[in-house]
Design a protein around this motif. Structure first.
Motif, PDB file in Angstrom:
ATOM      1  N   HIS A  47       0.798  -1.233   0.000  1.00 21.16           N
ATOM      2  CA  HIS A  47       0.000   0.000   0.000  1.00 21.16           C
ATOM      3  C   HIS A  47       0.827   1.276   0.000  1.00 21.16           C
ATOM      4  N   ALA A  48       1.990   1.268   0.588  1.00 20.81           N
ATOM      5  CA  ALA A  48       2.825   2.472   0.579  1.00 20.81           C
ATOM      6  C   ALA A  48       3.668   2.571  -0.689  1.00 20.81           C
ATOM      7  N   ALA A  49       4.077   1.430  -1.252  1.00 19.50           N
ATOM      8  CA  ALA A  49       4.978   1.424  -2.409  1.00 19.50           C
ATOM      9  C   ALA A  49       4.251   1.236  -3.737  1.00 19.50           C
ATOM     10  N   GLY A  50       3.004   0.775  -3.688  1.00 19.02           N
ATOM     11  CA  GLY A  50       2.256   0.554  -4.921  1.00 19.02           C
ATOM     12  C   GLY A  50       2.175  -0.920  -5.269  1.00 19.02           C
ATOM     13  N   THR A 111       3.207  -4.112  13.227  1.00 20.72           N
ATOM     14  CA  THR A 111       2.667  -5.279  12.539  1.00 20.72           C
ATOM     15  C   THR A 111       1.944  -4.873  11.257  1.00 20.72           C
ATOM     16  N   ASN A 112       1.765  -5.869  10.408  1.00 19.70           N
ATOM     17  CA  ASN A 112       0.951  -5.695   9.207  1.00 19.70           C
ATOM     18  C   ASN A 112       0.150  -6.964   8.970  1.00 19.70           C
ATOM     19  N   ILE A 113      -0.899  -6.832   8.212  1.00 21.02           N
ATOM     20  CA  ILE A 113      -1.679  -7.979   7.764  1.00 21.02           C
ATOM     21  C   ILE A 113      -1.184  -8.311   6.356  1.00 21.02           C
ATOM     22  N   SER A 114      -0.875  -9.565   6.111  1.00 21.94           N
ATOM     23  CA  SER A 114      -0.494 -10.012   4.777  1.00 21.94           C
ATOM     24  C   SER A 114      -1.493 -11.049   4.298  1.00 21.94           C
ATOM     25  N   ILE A 115      -1.831 -10.948   3.035  1.00 21.59           N
ATOM     26  CA  ILE A 115      -2.707 -11.909   2.374  1.00 21.59           C
ATOM     27  C   ILE A 115      -1.904 -12.477   1.214  1.00 21.59           C
ATOM     28  N   VAL A 116      -1.591 -13.756   1.278  1.00 20.88           N
ATOM     29  CA  VAL A 116      -0.824 -14.394   0.210  1.00 20.88           C
ATOM     30  C   VAL A 116      -1.680 -15.471  -0.437  1.00 20.88           C
ATOM     31  N   THR A 117      -1.601 -15.556  -1.759  1.00 15.02           N
ATOM     32  CA  THR A 117      -2.401 -16.513  -2.516  1.00 15.02           C
ATOM     33  C   THR A 117      -1.472 -17.550  -3.126  1.00 15.02           C
ATOM     34  N   ARG A 126       0.285 -14.079  -5.457  1.00 11.97           N
ATOM     35  CA  ARG A 126      -0.159 -12.739  -5.069  1.00 11.97           C
ATOM     36  C   ARG A 126       0.147 -12.523  -3.603  1.00 11.97           C
ATOM     37  N   GLN A 127       0.531 -11.299  -3.272  1.00 12.31           N
ATOM     38  CA  GLN A 127       0.665 -10.907  -1.874  1.00 12.31           C
ATOM     39  C   GLN A 127       0.180  -9.477  -1.755  1.00 12.31           C
ATOM     40  N   GLU A 128      -0.547  -9.241  -0.687  1.00  8.93           N
ATOM     41  CA  GLU A 128      -0.970  -7.877  -0.360  1.00  8.93           C
ATOM     42  C   GLU A 128      -0.631  -7.636   1.096  1.00  8.93           C
ATOM     43  N   ASP A 129       0.070  -6.543   1.355  1.00  9.75           N
ATOM     44  CA  ASP A 129       0.416  -6.147   2.711  1.00  9.75           C
ATOM     45  C   ASP A 129      -0.442  -4.952   3.088  1.00  9.75           C
ATOM     46  N   VAL A 130      -1.184  -5.091   4.165  1.00 11.82           N
ATOM     47  CA  VAL A 130      -2.122  -4.065   4.611  1.00 11.82           C
ATOM     48  C   VAL A 130      -1.657  -3.552   5.964  1.00 11.82           C
ATOM     49  N   TYR A 131      -1.444  -2.249   6.061  1.00 17.54           N
ATOM     50  CA  TYR A 131      -0.970  -1.670   7.313  1.00 17.54           C
ATOM     51  C   TYR A 131      -1.077  -0.158   7.244  1.00 17.54           C
ATOM     52  N   ASN A 132      -0.879   0.448   8.390  1.00 17.13           N
ATOM     53  CA  ASN A 132      -0.842   1.899   8.480  1.00 17.13           C
ATOM     54  C   ASN A 132       0.633   2.316   8.499  1.00 17.13           C
ATOM     55  N   PRO A 133       1.144   2.940   7.440  1.00 18.94           N
ATOM     56  CA  PRO A 133       2.556   3.331   7.412  1.00 18.94           C
ATOM     57  C   PRO A 133       2.961   4.217   8.589  1.00 18.94           C
ATOM     58  N   LEU A 134       2.034   5.007   9.110  1.00 20.12           N
ATOM     59  CA  LEU A 134       2.376   5.879  10.232  1.00 20.12           C
ATOM     60  C   LEU A 134       2.705   5.087  11.499  1.00 20.12           C
ATOM     61  N   ARG A 135       2.149   3.882  11.642  1.00 21.55           N
ATOM     62  CA  ARG A 135       2.507   3.037  12.784  1.00 21.55           C
ATOM     63  C   ARG A 135       3.956   2.568  12.664  1.00 21.55           C
ATOM     64  N   TRP A 160      17.786   9.125   8.848  1.00 17.19           N
ATOM     65  CA  TRP A 160      16.371   8.837   8.649  1.00 17.19           C
ATOM     66  C   TRP A 160      15.511   9.727   9.541  1.00 17.19           C
ATOM     67  N   MET A 161      15.924   9.887  10.798  1.00 14.93           N
ATOM     68  CA  MET A 161      15.195  10.739  11.738  1.00 14.93           C
ATOM     69  C   MET A 161      15.147  12.177  11.248  1.00 14.93           C
ATOM     70  N   ALA A 162      16.260  12.666  10.729  1.00 16.94           N
ATOM     71  CA  ALA A 162      16.308  14.042  10.231  1.00 16.94           C
ATOM     72  C   ALA A 162      15.315  14.240   9.081  1.00 16.94           C
ATOM     73  N   LYS A 163      15.131  13.188   8.303  1.00 23.48           N
ATOM     74  CA  LYS A 163      14.249  13.289   7.127  1.00 23.48           C
ATOM     75  C   LYS A 163      12.794  13.002   7.462  1.00 23.48           C
ATOM     76  N   PHE A 164      12.540  11.951   8.288  1.00 24.72           N
ATOM     77  CA  PHE A 164      11.161  11.491   8.510  1.00 24.72           C
ATOM     78  C   PHE A 164      10.684  11.573   9.951  1.00 24.72           C
ATOM     79  N   GLY A 165      11.548  11.853  10.884  1.00 27.87           N
ATOM     80  CA  GLY A 165      11.194  11.783  12.309  1.00 27.87           C
ATOM     81  C   GLY A 165      10.087  12.690  12.768  1.00 27.87           C
ATOM     82  N   GLY A 166       9.817  13.748  12.063  1.00 31.68           N
ATOM     83  CA  GLY A 166       8.765  14.682  12.452  1.00 31.68           C
ATOM     84  C   GLY A 166       7.406  14.325  11.906  1.00 31.68           C
ATOM     85  N   MET A 167       7.244  13.123  11.300  1.00 38.00           N
ATOM     86  CA  MET A 167       6.003  12.761  10.635  1.00 38.00           C
ATOM     87  C   MET A 167       4.962  12.165  11.580  1.00 38.00           C
ATOM     88  N   THR A 168       5.330  11.903  12.834  1.00 30.07           N
ATOM     89  CA  THR A 168       4.377  11.225  13.722  1.00 30.07           C
ATOM     90  C   THR A 168       3.402  12.189  14.333  1.00 30.07           C
TER      91      THR A 168
END
Length: 168
Positions: A47-50, A111-117, A126-135, A160-168
């Motif tokens: 979901h985050a990467a497409g 954690t994430n939910i994965s659905i694999v076929t 097929r695999q689908e990973d379902v999660y909230n990226p903010l978690r 990484w913190m300098a770039k993304f750490g303020g997103m929470t």
């Protein structure tokens, strides 16, 4: 999809093999065996990467994700619970993504939910990973804060913190 030809036992065995291979990949940091479990024409929905189509689109994404912070600090991907759906050939699970110990025994994960076929013959179509990226961001920020407090924060995590750490 309905009318799967895979029994519950086959799904259970195939998923145990999938988990064992992913576990070895996490331990060795060789991600190719993980990717090789997918069919050539796999559809991987992240979901985050497409959506990726085909194993050779998935391969560089997994390598990049798992060899760069924070993925490079994830130590394993165990399932916390699993549901086998014989009618669709799917396995649904909640996967834990714990990060390495920052230095005091603390375990921080998301954690994430994965659905694999299943496709048969040990391959997954097929695999689908379902999660909230903010978690995941929040868990990574927490890990970085703990590592900084302990004096173990590596440069790549600080960047990484300098770039993304303020997103929470």
């Amino acid at each position: 999809m309905t009318g799967s030809t895979f029994s519950r036992d086959e799904l259970v065995d195939a998923f145990a093999g999938f988990e064992a291979t992913v576990g070895r990949a996490a331990a060795t940091r060789d991600w190719d065996p993980w990717v090789d479990q997918y069919t050539d024409d796999v559809t991987y929905v992240e979901h985050a990467a497409g959506t990726m189509h085909g194993r050779e689109q998935v391969r560089p994404w997994i390598w990049k994700t798992m060899e760069n912070f924070p993925g490079s600090y994830m130590t394993s991907f165990p399932s916390l619970w699993t549901v086998y759906d014989e009618a669709t050939g799917r396995v649904l699970c909640e996967l834990d993504n714990p990060m390495r110990d920052p230095g005091d025994g603390t375990i921080i994960s998301a954690t994430n939910i994965s659905i694999v076929t299943y496709a048969g013959d040990g391959k997954w179509r097929r695999q689908e990973d379902v999660y909230n990226p903010l978690r995941f961001v929040a868990a990574t920020v927490k890990w970085c804060g703990k590592a900084e407090e302990l004096g173990t924060l590596p440069d790549e995590a600080a960047a990484w913190m300098a770039k993304f750490g303020g997103m929470t």
